[in-house]
Every structure is written in structure tokens, then in C-alpha cells.
Design an enzyme around this catalytic site. Structure first.
Site, PDB file in Angstrom:
ATOM      1  N   GLY A   9       0.901  -1.196  -0.061  1.00 19.15           N
ATOM      2  CA  GLY A   9      -0.129  -0.065  -0.097  1.00 19.15           C
ATOM      3  C   GLY A   9       0.883   1.051  -0.053  1.00 19.15           C
ATOM      4  O   GLY A   9       2.173   1.219   0.228  1.00 19.15           O
TER       5      GLY A   9
ATOM      6  N   CYS B 285       5.229  -6.047   1.529  1.00 19.08           N
ATOM      7  CA  CYS B 285       5.783  -4.526   1.666  1.00 19.08           C
ATOM      8  C   CYS B 285       5.035  -3.710   2.906  1.00 19.08           C
ATOM      9  O   CYS B 285       5.513  -4.091   3.900  1.00 19.08           O
ATOM     10  CB  CYS B 285       5.492  -4.074   0.262  1.00 19.08           C
ATOM     11  SG  CYS B 285       6.351  -2.442  -0.181  1.00 19.08           S
ATOM     12  N   TYR B 286       4.181  -3.155   2.455  1.00 14.75           N
ATOM     13  CA  TYR B 286       3.245  -2.190   3.482  1.00 14.75           C
ATOM     14  C   TYR B 286       2.810  -3.349   4.644  1.00 14.75           C
ATOM     15  O   TYR B 286       2.694  -3.191   5.724  1.00 14.75           O
ATOM     16  CB  TYR B 286       2.191  -1.470   2.945  1.00 14.75           C
ATOM     17  CG  TYR B 286       1.124  -0.859   3.826  1.00 14.75           C
ATOM     18  CD1 TYR B 286       1.763   0.590   4.673  1.00 14.75           C
ATOM     19  CD2 TYR B 286       0.278  -1.375   4.422  1.00 14.75           C
ATOM     20  CE1 TYR B 286       1.038   1.131   5.398  1.00 14.75           C
ATOM     21  CE2 TYR B 286      -0.693  -0.609   5.394  1.00 14.75           C
ATOM     22  CZ  TYR B 286      -0.284   0.595   6.112  1.00 14.75           C
ATOM     23  OH  TYR B 286      -1.072   1.247   6.931  1.00 14.75           O
TER      24      TYR B 286
ATOM     25  N   HIS C 287       8.066  -7.316  -3.635  1.00  8.36           N
ATOM     26  CA  HIS C 287       6.856  -7.829  -4.138  1.00  8.36           C
ATOM     27  C   HIS C 287       6.878  -9.342  -4.913  1.00  8.36           C
ATOM     28  O   HIS C 287       7.484  -9.540  -6.093  1.00  8.36           O
ATOM     29  CB  HIS C 287       6.475  -6.760  -5.140  1.00  8.36           C
ATOM     30  CG  HIS C 287       5.848  -5.586  -4.579  1.00  8.36           C
ATOM     31  ND1 HIS C 287       4.512  -5.238  -3.905  1.00  8.36           N
ATOM     32  CD2 HIS C 287       6.667  -4.477  -4.310  1.00  8.36           C
ATOM     33  CE1 HIS C 287       4.446  -4.284  -3.351  1.00  8.36           C
ATOM     34  NE2 HIS C 287       5.494  -3.792  -3.314  1.00  8.36           N
TER      35      HIS C 287
ATOM     36  N   GLU D  63       4.982 -11.144  -6.166  1.00  9.71           N
ATOM     37  CA  GLU D  63       3.706 -11.223  -7.145  1.00  9.71           C
ATOM     38  C   GLU D  63       3.933 -10.813  -8.597  1.00  9.71           C
ATOM     39  O   GLU D  63       3.562 -10.936  -9.608  1.00  9.71           O
ATOM     40  CB  GLU D  63       2.508 -10.674  -6.662  1.00  9.71           C
ATOM     41  CG  GLU D  63       2.371  -9.160  -6.538  1.00  9.71           C
ATOM     42  CD  GLU D  63       3.024  -8.387  -5.461  1.00  9.71           C
ATOM     43  OE1 GLU D  63       3.871  -9.152  -4.554  1.00  9.71           O
ATOM     44  OE2 GLU D  63       2.715  -7.080  -5.166  1.00  9.71           O
TER      45      GLU D  63
ATOM     46  N   GLY E  24     -18.238 -11.089 -27.025  1.00 10.10           N
ATOM     47  CA  GLY E  24     -16.756 -10.686 -26.373  1.00 10.10           C
ATOM     48  C   GLY E  24     -16.661 -11.969 -25.523  1.00 10.10           C
ATOM     49  O   GLY E  24     -17.454 -12.857 -25.386  1.00 10.10           O
TER      50      GLY E  24
ATOM     51  N   ASP F 280     -16.374 -12.439 -22.241  1.00  7.80           N
ATOM     52  CA  ASP F 280     -16.862 -12.537 -21.147  1.00  7.80           C
ATOM     53  C   ASP F 280     -18.549 -13.048 -21.237  1.00  7.80           C
ATOM     54  O   ASP F 280     -18.869 -13.859 -20.502  1.00  7.80           O
ATOM     55  CB  ASP F 280     -16.993 -11.037 -20.211  1.00  7.80           C
ATOM     56  CG  ASP F 280     -15.467 -10.813 -19.827  1.00  7.80           C
ATOM     57  OD1 ASP F 280     -14.728 -11.854 -20.010  1.00  7.80           O
ATOM     58  OD2 ASP F 280     -15.293  -9.632 -19.612  1.00  7.80           O
ATOM     59  N   SER F 281     -19.049 -12.241 -21.974  1.00  5.43           N
ATOM     60  CA  SER F 281     -20.645 -12.601 -22.261  1.00  5.43           C
ATOM     61  C   SER F 281     -20.588 -13.982 -22.940  1.00  5.43           C
ATOM     62  O   SER F 281     -21.543 -14.853 -22.558  1.00  5.43           O
ATOM     63  CB  SER F 281     -21.257 -11.548 -22.925  1.00  5.43           C
ATOM     64  OG  SER F 281     -21.008 -11.400 -24.362  1.00  5.43           O
TER      65      SER F 281
ATOM     66  N   LYS G  55      -9.968 -12.662 -15.629  1.00  6.00           N
ATOM     67  CA  LYS G  55     -10.080 -13.240 -17.216  1.00  6.00           C
ATOM     68  C   LYS G  55      -9.290 -14.231 -17.662  1.00  6.00           C
ATOM     69  O   LYS G  55      -9.880 -14.969 -18.578  1.00  6.00           O
ATOM     70  CB  LYS G  55      -9.124 -11.711 -18.037  1.00  6.00           C
ATOM     71  CG  LYS G  55      -9.549 -11.830 -19.318  1.00  6.00           C
ATOM     72  CD  LYS G  55     -10.771 -11.051 -19.577  1.00  6.00           C
ATOM     73  CE  LYS G  55     -11.084 -10.786 -20.988  1.00  6.00           C
ATOM     74  NZ  LYS G  55     -12.442 -10.100 -21.299  1.00  6.00           N
TER      75      LYS G  55
END
Ligand code: XMP
Length: 511
Positions: free
Chosen positions: A53, A80-81, A170, A172, A226, A228-229, A367
Site C-alpha cells: 500500500g 511490503c506495507y 513484491h 507477485e 466478447g 466474458d458474455s 480474465k
């Protein structure tokens, strides 16, 4: 299902942390840092991760946690934070780093203690990604220093007994070597995860859940084509079959064959698939309109009107389904709020449709998970891997006013570009690539005659967030093949240019 809780302290990588955990086959959710202790208990996590953060823990105004979180008997990884917050709460001292001490930013060579569970089986040194201006001047009692850099003796701290770990860097981000392995060690070695999060399992659970919720009710979904739909539609089709109606508004601004491909992908399910061929309606509304935002507005509104008309024919439905995905949920603030988000491809929620409830079957998926689920459901690869395509479609890739003739020219040119990229196996090197029909015409010569035809621009970008982007260095011979083919095969085009502008200053789309 085992769950990990990612408490968000406002770090820019909060979603990335969650994705990494899920990549390790462990389900997790991102929740605001002020989630109450009771809520945390009810969530019943096998481990908790504090994100980074932008704040300093020693300031009262900074986000804090209820200290009793450390008494739950649940392992914690602070990043980190999050690391500094843990140190601060457990009796350590965090201060602002002095210029000459441990303020670190960027790739930093780091040494690890491999007897620590976090680093088990990993190299004893490597690069980590640092980004901190504060420094742990004193680490809490019970903690050992388990990683260091030249500037900083406590790049990572660990209380193995209680399962508390803190890293200043980090893990990640990709810049940290073996960062995901460290997260995996936290999950499997410390939290005792078994790894029960797979898309195959998710599919089964989601289908069951949808069936229970929907009962014998009717579901309506606006299908844009698309990713997602389409995946939402496939999941619902599998779950409730003929109780589902998909309304696919074909606004005539799709790429070549796209409408047919979408329709074909759903042919195997016994659902009500309504394809509305509304091309003419859209073209009439768009006639003579050149201003991009005006075009967007017309297309968005018309989409809603067409959908509304179709929905009225169906009558009362019980559920309106949407393809909302997890990043939309996280970005909208609180993960648990019933956010009724305008679908990015629809441009607004059809509030006139008479329905009882919204269902969002992809609400908790990233996604890449949505794509994986699409594969599990048997959607074809070209649909699942579809690159982002703006809601207004080719309407904003024909520069200036839009006509059917121009759309047809663009559709062919765009198809050839995509076809050549596929032939050269370059799809994986770019995130979005397309053709634009400019409103510039220029003189050329073809055969023995003069031409005065359109210029097509090609655009290809690499980007991870679509907020910034670089143009892709496509090999000249591929560009050449595209150029030759377009000019030869597409009447009305006599010149091809390649866009070599990054974003910023340019945007990805031309309009
Ligand atoms: P820009 O052009 O702003 O695009 O750099 C960033 C990303 O957003 C997509 N885009 C849109 N998507 N409706 C959409 O659904 C729109 O009006 C729209 N405009 C841009 C663009 O394709 C790129 O992926």
C-alpha cells in the site's frame, strides 16, 4: 473449498497477488483491509495475505487491522506495507528510511535463508522487486531475519512457529525471480493447502449453483460476442438450457464472419438464441456522423433500444444475466456490494427489462480463469482467446462518417491483417492488432490507371493493462505480405501505413 483472504491496503498489485494465489490452485478473494474480525472468522481462511500500500504504518491515518487478527491461529504473509504493518503491530519499529540506508526501489539482488519454509527448495539468491521508502528498524520478537540485500538486513522476516512471514519486496510481480514459488510455499508449506481450485471443479459447482438459484425460472442474457458474455452464455446454457434466452445484437459493426462464428459456437446447446440483425438501423442512425464520441453514444443507445425491443417480446424474465468479472468487482470498491455495472459492451443496464434478479456467474473470476472456463465448456479457441474489441466495434475504426461500403472495406483489410499475423504465428507477441480505415484518400497507380483510394492504417500493440502500450515491431516481411494482399484483394484501398506511436501520447484506438 479452502480459501485464502487477501486484505487490500491499497497496493497497486492487489489483483496480481490474488491471481498468483489462484494460479497456485488455491481460491482467494480480495477484501478491503477493514473487514471485521467476525467477517474474517466467517470467511474461514487457511491463510491471510496483506497487500502492499502507498502509506506509512506509523501514521495514524494509515489503514490498520484489528490486532486480534494475529490471534486467529491463521498464517499471515505480509507484502511490503503488509510486512511493515505486521512488524508494527507485533512490537517492531518501522521508520522512514534514511537516504543512505534502506530505501530501495527496483530490481535488487537478494539473499535468502533456505531453511525458512517460504524459500524451501529455491535458490539462495536472486533478484527481487523492491518498492519501499520505509524501513523496519527493529523486527518483532520471535521473528528471524530470513532474507537480506546489501542495503537492508531484513528483506524478509519470519516467525515460523506462528506462521507469520513478511517480505519487503513484491513476490507477485514477474521481476521477482521465483516470486510465485514463494507464494506457493506459503500456501502449501505454511498454510497446508491442498490445491482444490481448478476450473473443471468450478464449472461443476457454478452449474449446480445456477441451477439451484434459477429453478424453473427464465434467464435473459445480452450476448455481445466478447469473451466474458460468451463464456457466461455457455455456462448458463449448460446449466439451464432452454430456460436461457441469449439476445445477440448484431449491429453490423462486427469483424468479418464474427456474427456467424458467435452464432455457430452456441448451436450445440438447446437455448433460445436470438440474433437481431440490426445493421441497417445502426447505419441509419450513424449516417453523416463523424465525431467519435457522438458515434459511441449513438451505438451504445441503439444497442440498448434493440435489446429492449427483443426483451419485451420475450416478456417477463426472472433473471437478467451479466458477464461481470472479478476485476470489475474489485475496482468498484467493496467486493460484496451488489454492483450493477454497465456491461462494457452494452453501455448501460437495461433497467426497463422486467426482471427479478441479476445473476453474474463469472463474478469471482479473473480474465484468464474466464478463458479457461470457456475451454472447459467447449467454446472454440478463437472465441476464448478473442482480443479486446471495443463495444462500438468497427464504428470507431472507420474514421469519420460510417457507411456500409467503408465497413466492408475495413472488414476485408482487417481480416487479411489478422490472417497474416496468424500465418506468421505472431498472435502471442501482441495484445491487440487491427486495421483502421482512415478518411484520407491518395493517388496511386494500378495496372495502367490512376487510382484515388483510401489509406488503411495497421495498428498492433503490446500492453499488460491497456493504459500504456507500445507498438509491436512486426517483421518487415510480414508487414509487406499484409500490404501486398490488402492492396491487391481489397478494392478501394491503394495505400497501407503502419502506426508506430506508443500510448501515450496516442491511444490504442484511433477514435
Ligand atoms: P484506448 O483507445 O483508449 O483503448 O487506448 C484502450 C482499450 O479500450 C478499448 N476501447 C473500448 N472498449 N468501448 C469498449 O468497450 C469503447 O468505446 C472503447 N474504446 C476503446 C480499446 O480497444 C483498447 O483495448
Amino acid at each position: 473449498m479452502e480459501k485464502v483472504l487477501v486484505l487490500d491496503f491499497g497496493g497497486q498489485y492487489n489483483q496480481l497477488i490474488a491471481r498468483r494465489v489462484r494460479e497456485c490452485n488455491v481460491y482467494c478473494e480480495v477484501k478491503p483491509y477493514d473487514m471485521s474480525l467476525d467477517e474474517i472468522r466467517a470467511f474461514d481462511p487457511i491463510g491471510i495475505i496483506f497487500t502492499g500500500g502507498p502509506n506509512s504504518v506509523y501514521l495514524e491515518t494509515s489503514p490498520h487491522v484489528d490486532k486480534r487478527i494475529f490471534e486467529l491461529g491463521v498464517p499471515v504473509l505480509g507484502i511490503c506495507y503488509g510486512c511493515q504493518l505486521m512488524a508494527h503491530n507485533l512490537g517492531g519499529l518501522v521508520t522512514e528510511a534514511q537516504e543512505d540506508t534502506a530505501r530501495e526501489y527496483g530490481k535488487t539482488h537478494t539473499f535468502f535463508d533456505n531453511t525458512c519454509r517460504l524459500f524451501k527448495g529455491l535458490p539462495a539468491e536472486g533478484v527481487t522487486w523492491m518498492s519501499h521508502g520505509d524501513y523496519m528498524a527493529r523486527v518483532p520478537e520471535g521473528f528471524a531475519l530470513v532474507a537480506h540485500t546489501d542495503a537492508c538486513p531484513n528483506a524478509a522476516i519470519a516467525d515460523e512457529k506462528r506462521g507469520f512471514y513478511g517480505v519487503q519486496y513484491h513476490p507477485e510481480v514477474n521481476h521477482t525471480e521465483h516470486g510465485v514459488d514463494m507464494i506457493r510455499n506459503f500456501l502449501y508449506e505454511v498454510c497446508g493447502a491442498k490445491g482444490d481450485w481448478t476450473m473443471g471443479d468450478y464449472k461443476q459447482t457454478a452449474i449446480r449453483t445456477v441451477r439451484e438459484k434459477v429453478g424453473d425460472g427464465k434467464v435473459l442474457l445480452a450476448l455481445s460476442g466478447g469473451v466474458d458474455s460468451s463464456v457466461a452464455a455457455a455456462l448458463l446454457a449448460e446449466a439451464v438450457g432452454s430456460q436461457l434466452t441469449c439476445v445477440f445484437v448484431d449491429h453490423g459493426l462486427m469483424r468479418l464472419n464474427e456474427g456467424d462464428e458467435v452464432e455457430a459456437a452456441f448451436a450445440k446447446w438447446d437455448i433460445n438464441f436470438v440474433r437481431v440483425n440490426a445493421e441497417e438501423r445502426f447505419l441509419v442512425k450513424l449516417a453523416g456522423v463523424a465525431e467519435p464520441e457522438h458515434k459511441r453514444k449513438i451505438i451504445g443507445e441503439e444497442f440498448i433500444r434493440v435489446f429492449e425491443q427483443e426483451a419485451k417480446k420475450i416478456g417477463k424474465v426472472d433473471f437478467l444475466a451479466q458477464g461481470t468479472i472479478y476485476p470489475d468487482v474489485i475496482e468498484s470498491g467493496k467486493g460484496d456490494a451488489a454492483v450493477i455495472k454497465s456491461h462494457h459492451n452494452v453501455g448501460g443496464l437495461p433497467d426497463y427489462v422486467d426482471f427479478k434478479e441479476i445473476i453474474e456467474p463469472l463474478r469471482m473470476l479473473f480474465k484468464d480463469e474466464v478463458r479457461q472456463l470457456g475451454r472447459e465448456l467447449g467454446l472454440p479457441e478463437y472465441l476464448v482467446m478473442r482480443q479486446p474489441f471495443p463495444g462500438p466495434g468497427l464504428g470507431i475504426r472507420v474514421i469519420g462518417d460510417v457507411t456500409k461500403e467503408k465497413l466492408d472495406i475495413l472488414r476485408q483489410a482487417d481480416f487479411i491483417f489478422r490472417d497474416e499475423i496468424a500465418r506468421a504465428h505472431l498472435e502471442g507477441t501482441m495484445n491487440q492488432y487491427f486495421a483502421v480505415l482512415t478518411n484520407t484518400r491518395s493517388v496511386g497507380v494500378m495496372g495502367d490507371g490512376r487510382t484515388y483510394d483510401y489509406t488503411v492504417a495497421l495498428r498492433s500493440v503490446s500492453t499488460s493493462d491497456f493504459m500504456t502500450a507500445d507498438w509491436v515491431r512486426i517483421p518487415y516481411d510480414v508487414l509487406d505480405a499484409v500490404s501486398v494482399r490488402i492492396v491487391n484483394e481489397v478494392p478501394g484501398v491503394n495505400r497501407i501505413v503502419y502506426d508506430i506511436t506508443s500510448k501515450p501520447p496516442a491511444t490504442i484506438e484511433w477514435e
